[in-house]
Design a protein around this motif. Structure first.
Motif, PDB file in Angstrom:
ATOM      1  N   HIS A   1     -23.404  74.662  83.687  1.00 29.36           N
ATOM      2  CA  HIS A   1     -22.629  74.143  82.557  1.00 29.36           C
ATOM      3  C   HIS A   1     -22.554  72.625  82.666  1.00 29.36           C
ATOM      4  O   HIS A   1     -22.881  72.056  83.706  1.00 29.36           O
ATOM      5  CB  HIS A   1     -21.211  74.745  82.524  1.00 29.36           C
ATOM      6  N   ILE A   2     -22.127  71.985  81.590  1.00 26.24           N
ATOM      7  CA  ILE A   2     -21.918  70.542  81.588  1.00 26.24           C
ATOM      8  C   ILE A   2     -20.432  70.267  81.798  1.00 26.24           C
ATOM      9  O   ILE A   2     -19.581  70.851  81.124  1.00 26.24           O
ATOM     10  CB  ILE A   2     -22.372  69.909  80.258  1.00 26.24           C
TER      11      ILE A   2
ATOM     12  N   TYR B   1     -31.222  71.075  82.304  1.00 24.50           N
ATOM     13  CA  TYR B   1     -30.420  70.194  81.450  1.00 24.50           C
ATOM     14  C   TYR B   1     -29.083  69.861  82.118  1.00 24.50           C
ATOM     15  O   TYR B   1     -28.612  68.727  82.042  1.00 24.50           O
ATOM     16  CB  TYR B   1     -30.169  70.866  80.097  1.00 24.50           C
TER      17      TYR B   1
ATOM     18  N   GLY C   1     -27.409  66.101  83.189  1.00 23.67           N
ATOM     19  CA  GLY C   1     -26.202  65.722  82.463  1.00 23.67           C
ATOM     20  C   GLY C   1     -25.010  65.527  83.374  1.00 23.67           C
ATOM     21  O   GLY C   1     -24.188  64.629  83.159  1.00 23.67           O
TER      22      GLY C   1
ATOM     23  N   CYS D   1     -24.356  65.665  77.397  1.00 24.00           N
ATOM     24  CA  CYS D   1     -25.166  66.727  76.815  1.00 24.00           C
ATOM     25  C   CYS D   1     -26.485  66.152  76.310  1.00 24.00           C
ATOM     26  O   CYS D   1     -26.485  65.168  75.572  1.00 24.00           O
ATOM     27  CB  CYS D   1     -24.423  67.385  75.649  1.00 24.00           C
TER      28      CYS D   1
ATOM     29  N   LEU E   1     -31.670  69.912  73.498  1.00 19.21           N
ATOM     30  CA  LEU E   1     -31.387  71.291  73.883  1.00 19.21           C
ATOM     31  C   LEU E   1     -32.075  72.276  72.945  1.00 19.21           C
ATOM     32  O   LEU E   1     -31.977  72.143  71.721  1.00 19.21           O
ATOM     33  CB  LEU E   1     -29.879  71.543  73.847  1.00 19.21           C
TER      34      LEU E   1
ATOM     35  N   GLN F   1     -27.758  75.742  72.875  1.00 19.94           N
ATOM     36  CA  GLN F   1     -26.867  74.745  72.289  1.00 19.94           C
ATOM     37  C   GLN F   1     -25.386  75.092  72.439  1.00 19.94           C
ATOM     38  O   GLN F   1     -24.537  74.193  72.441  1.00 19.94           O
ATOM     39  CB  GLN F   1     -27.230  74.531  70.816  1.00 19.94           C
TER      40      GLN F   1
ATOM     41  N   TYR G   1     -23.920  75.847  75.016  1.00 21.22           N
ATOM     42  CA  TYR G   1     -23.418  75.309  76.277  1.00 21.22           C
ATOM     43  C   TYR G   1     -22.740  73.952  76.091  1.00 21.22           C
ATOM     44  O   TYR G   1     -21.975  73.513  76.953  1.00 21.22           O
ATOM     45  CB  TYR G   1     -24.562  75.172  77.285  1.00 21.22           C
ATOM     46  N   CYS G   2     -23.012  73.293  74.980  1.00 19.58           N
ATOM     47  CA  CYS G   2     -22.392  71.994  74.726  1.00 19.58           C
ATOM     48  C   CYS G   2     -21.488  72.013  73.501  1.00 19.58           C
ATOM     49  O   CYS G   2     -20.926  70.988  73.139  1.00 19.58           O
ATOM     50  CB  CYS G   2     -23.461  70.922  74.563  1.00 19.58           C
TER      51      CYS G   2
END
Length: 249
Positions: free
Chosen positions: A62-63, A217, A221, A228, A232, A237, A239-240
């Motif tokens: 995850h971000i 990704y 990040g 983000c 992507l 997408q 995930y952000c």
């Protein structure tokens, strides 16, 4: 002390909101960008001011929302000194507690899942991130992971804590919320019941887990404290994006 365990369902991540009732200051540990609005709303509801966003390690699934929280709330970013992220305002070190009001955060360097992984102790609670999970542990097959190092981190640091210390993990995939050091020492299927280092490394070698779909990704990040990427793929997408369902544990 105010303590909230918050769950982000897409990556099954636990975020921890910890607040000082006397000063109204708070920290967020392992905040997720998809749940940032929820976390801000929780802070407002509890009348808390965010002092620091803190991550246990550079995440691959995850971000983090640390950078965006700093931009929105003027909070600071604290991260493990081992990773030395240039976007951090403060480097956390083992043996040097961080005091936020009445909250005393102690850092433990617990490498193995990643080289810079930290766990955090507050009172009789240890937030273990991805090192020690409930009846499991973080994987060690990417990002410089090491099964041998993780075994040492858990047995020499986490398992030497008092048996009654509460274990709050960074993830859970079966709707479990909390464990104890004693429970993990006795019942953890990978590490408990006096398993040897050799037995543990054999277990980890044979997990045969799929390549993390977001890692390429997320790591980049998170090395920037939560950016983000613009490129992507459509299937990633969310995930952000802000999640419509991201509940409290």
């Amino acid at each position: 002390m105010i303590f909230r365990q918050l769950f982000e369902p897409l990556s099954s991540t636990y975020t921890y909101l910890i607040g000082c009732e006397e000063t109204g200051k708070a920290i967020l540990i392992d905040p997720v960008i998809a749940s940032m609005d929820r976390d801000i709303e929780e802070l407002k509801k509890l009348n808390l001011t965010l002092e620091y966003s803190i991550d246990t390690h550079i995440h691959a699934d995850h971000i983090t929302s640390s950078l965006h929280l700093k931009e929105k709330l003027k909070s600071k970013i604290a991260n493990p000194i081992v990773d030395k992220l240039p976007c951090a305002d403060l480097y956390l070190e083992e043996g040097k507690p961080l005091q936020i009001g009445s909250i005393k955060l102690e850092s433990l360097h617990t490498p193995g899942h990643t080289p810079g992984h930290f766990a955090y102790i507050i009172n009789n609670t240890v937030l273990t991130g991805d090192s020690l999970l409930i009846d499991a542990c973080g994987r060690t097959d990417f990002q410089g992971g090491s099964s041998e190092q993780l075994y040492i981190s858990i047995h020499k640091k986490l398992f030497t804590l008092p048996d009654d210390y509460l274990v709050y993990p960074g993830h859970d995939y079966q709707q479990r919320f909390v464990s104890t050091i004693k429970q993990e020492k006795t019942r953890n299927s990978r590490l408990g019941n006096n398993k040897t280092s050799e037995e543990f490394m054999e277990i980890m070698k044979n997990l045969n887990l799929p390549y993390p779909k977001f890692i390429d990704y997320a790591v980049k990040g998170n090395q920037l404290c939560g950016v983000c990427p613009d490129d992507l793929p459509e299937n990633l997408q969310n995930y952000c994006k802000q999640m419509t369902e991201s509940y409290q544990g």
